[in-house]
Scaffold this active site. Structure first.
Site: not given
Ligand code: NAD
Length: 488
Positions: A183, A259, A293, A392
């Site tokens: 997905k 992750e 990331c 982040e």
């Protein structure tokens, strides 16, 4: 076969290209804001059919036991995809907004080529290991370990490096003998759907082994996480969503592989060449507009050299080509969406409110009236407790922070909920090694070193994730171990 945007408006379920039961949704080019086509809108019923197909393929075929066949299918897929490289390059740049140069590496050719690495592993892996004999309870037994595919894998992926992340999941999962339901993120459905078309029309993958379900509905991700027919969820995305996936998966006690986010530190020691270190830090943070990331987003420099470092970084950021992602020289393209641009801009505002100084950038480029662009930005005047140093941002925004020596730099680097990656620049090997050993992250570069490769496991410490992707360790995430004993 020619790949066209309209050929990306199907799902791949049980070996067949099928329209989404929910119709279609728009795909937007982030560099122009134009609707460039549509993708299939799947519903819960489509996801249910995909999971059922993956379960049946795993339970009723030889896929998980026929290592040579799997290797052949993966190489066939790699070769078929590479034969479409020019089309994929064009459509990937249009959909992802990634600079063209990256499609020669992690934004297409790299991860597709790496399918060969996983095909090799399917053939060369030691599937059975002899443990010799032992005498449990006084009876001599001969023991062996067998590695077996874990079963049906639900792969849930984000939009920033769609090919890299999709193939880093489906490559090892299929090589290990699992069946997969992928997905992808709603922002980048084509990258996955076009792979589905190639799988259906140009490879021998048996029906149900790989299913691809595009949708704007995040609940389809939840469905994959909760459905008891799925044995493992392999997720890449934000830490907030990763926590939800882990909680949802606990209901059926399935394995999760996560992750997640990062806030990695680029540490400059006082014996480093400040100019080249800051140039590399600037390059890192603008690559794909900071939407990675593992990108180093905190630049830690010796306090005595702070002014010199600010000037060097500002000059480097000013000189890096930003703009049209189709141009071969561009390093920094647009952000993926208006939503992400608002998020990045809100963090720049927060930095100002907390007393930070915008050394360069901070706004939208004056020469761009269309596209989700943000200028490469350098923020100074804050310490590591600032929100822009802790959270982040996922944009081309670098925060420069002073440190008072090697131990202090390690302390600041580790003062983060994340632990994904990092970089150290210096000349003294002992000092460099102390920093590499001291920073709690899954990967570290030294003086510009690049760890990214099919055989290198990638993943995070702390809230950056659980498990490793790529390499033998990444392959083994998709395996179970069975111990077998018989009287000797
Ligand atoms: P996201 O977490 O919002 O979404 C990621 C995927 O999860 C998408 O496919 C989404 O549809 C799906 N999803 C959303 N809610 C879900 C739920 N409740 N259950 C199951 N699936 C759900 O992330 P994003 O906005 O697509 O990507 C940006 C974020 O991803 C950034 O924060 C970045 O740190 C992170 N990221 C991490 C890595 C890594 O390898 N560590 C790589 C890329 C991106």
């Amino acid at each position: 076969m020619t790949l066209r945007p309209e050929s990306a408006s199907d799902l791949l379920i049980d070996g067949k290209l099928t329209p989404g039961s929910g119709g279609v949704f728009d795909v937007v080019n982030p560099a122009t804001e134009e609707v460039i086509g549509q993708a299939a809108e799947a519903t819960a019923a489509d996801m249910d059919a995909a999971i059922a197909a993956a379960r049946t393929a795993f339970d009723t075929t030889d896929w998980s036991r026929d290592h040579a066949f799997r290797a052949r299918c993966l190489r066939q897929l790699r070769d078929a995809l590479l034969a479409h490289t020019d089309e994929f390059r064009e459509l990937t740049i249009a959909e992802v907004g990634c600079p063209s140069f990256l499609t020669h590496g992690p934004q297409f050719e790299g991860p597709v080529t790496d399918l060969g690495y996983f095909a090799d592993l399917a053939e060369s892996y030691e599937w059975t290991r002899d443990l010799g004999t032992a005498k449990p309870m006084g009876i001599k037994n001969h023991r062996e370990l067998r590695s077996e595919a874990i079963g049906v894998v639900g792969a849930i992926t984000p939009w920033n490096f769609p090919h890299q992340i999709n193939f880093a999941k489906i490559g090892p999962a299929l090589a290990a003998g699992c069946t997969v339901v992928l997905k992808p993120a709603p922002d980048t459905p084509w990258c996955a759907a076009l792979v589905g078309k190639v799988v259906a029309e140009e490879t021998d993958f048996p029906p149900g082994v790989l299913n691809i379900v595009t949708s704007t509905d995040h609940r389809l991700g939840e469905q994959l996480s909760t459905d008891p027919r799925v044995d493992l969820v392999s997720f890449t995305g934000s830490t907030a969503t990763g926590k939800k996936v882990m909680a949802a998966a606990s209901e059926s006690l399935k394995k999760v592989f996560l992750e997640l986010g990062g806030k990695s530190a680029f540490i400059v020691l006082d014996d480093a060449d400040i100019g080249s270190a800051c140039a590399m830090a600037a390059f890192n943070v603008v690559t794909h507009a900071g939407q990675g990331c593992a990108i180093t987003t905190r630049l830690l420099v010796p306090r005595t050299k702070l002014d010199e470092a600010i000037t060097a970084t500002r000059d480097a950021l000013a000189g890096l080509p930003a703009g049209d992602p189709t141009s071969s020289g561009t390093i920094c393209g647009p952000l993926i969406s208006e939503r992400q641009r608002r998020r990045v801009e809100s963090y720049i505002e927060i930095a100002k409110q907390e007393g930070g100084t915008i050394e360069i950038g901070g706004g939208r480029p004056a020469d761009k009236s269309r596209g989700f662009f943000v200028e490469p930005t350098l923020i100074s005047g804050l310490d590591n407790s600032a929100r822009v140093a802790q959270e982040e941002i996922f944009g081309p925004v670098l925060v420069i922070i002073a440190h008072d020596g090697d131990d202090d730099a390690i302390r600041i680097a580790n003062d983060s909920p994340y632990g994904l990656s990092g970089m150290v620049y210096g000349t003294d090997e002992n000092r460099i090694n102390k920093v590499v050993n001291g920073v709690r992250t899954g990967t570290m570069g030294v003086n510009g070193g690049i760890w990214y490769s099919a055989d290198v496991p990638f993943g995070g410490y702390k809230q950056s994730g659980i498990g490793r992707e790529m390499g033998v360790a990444g392959f083994e995430e998709y395996l179970e171990t069975k111990a077998v004993a018989r009287p000797a």
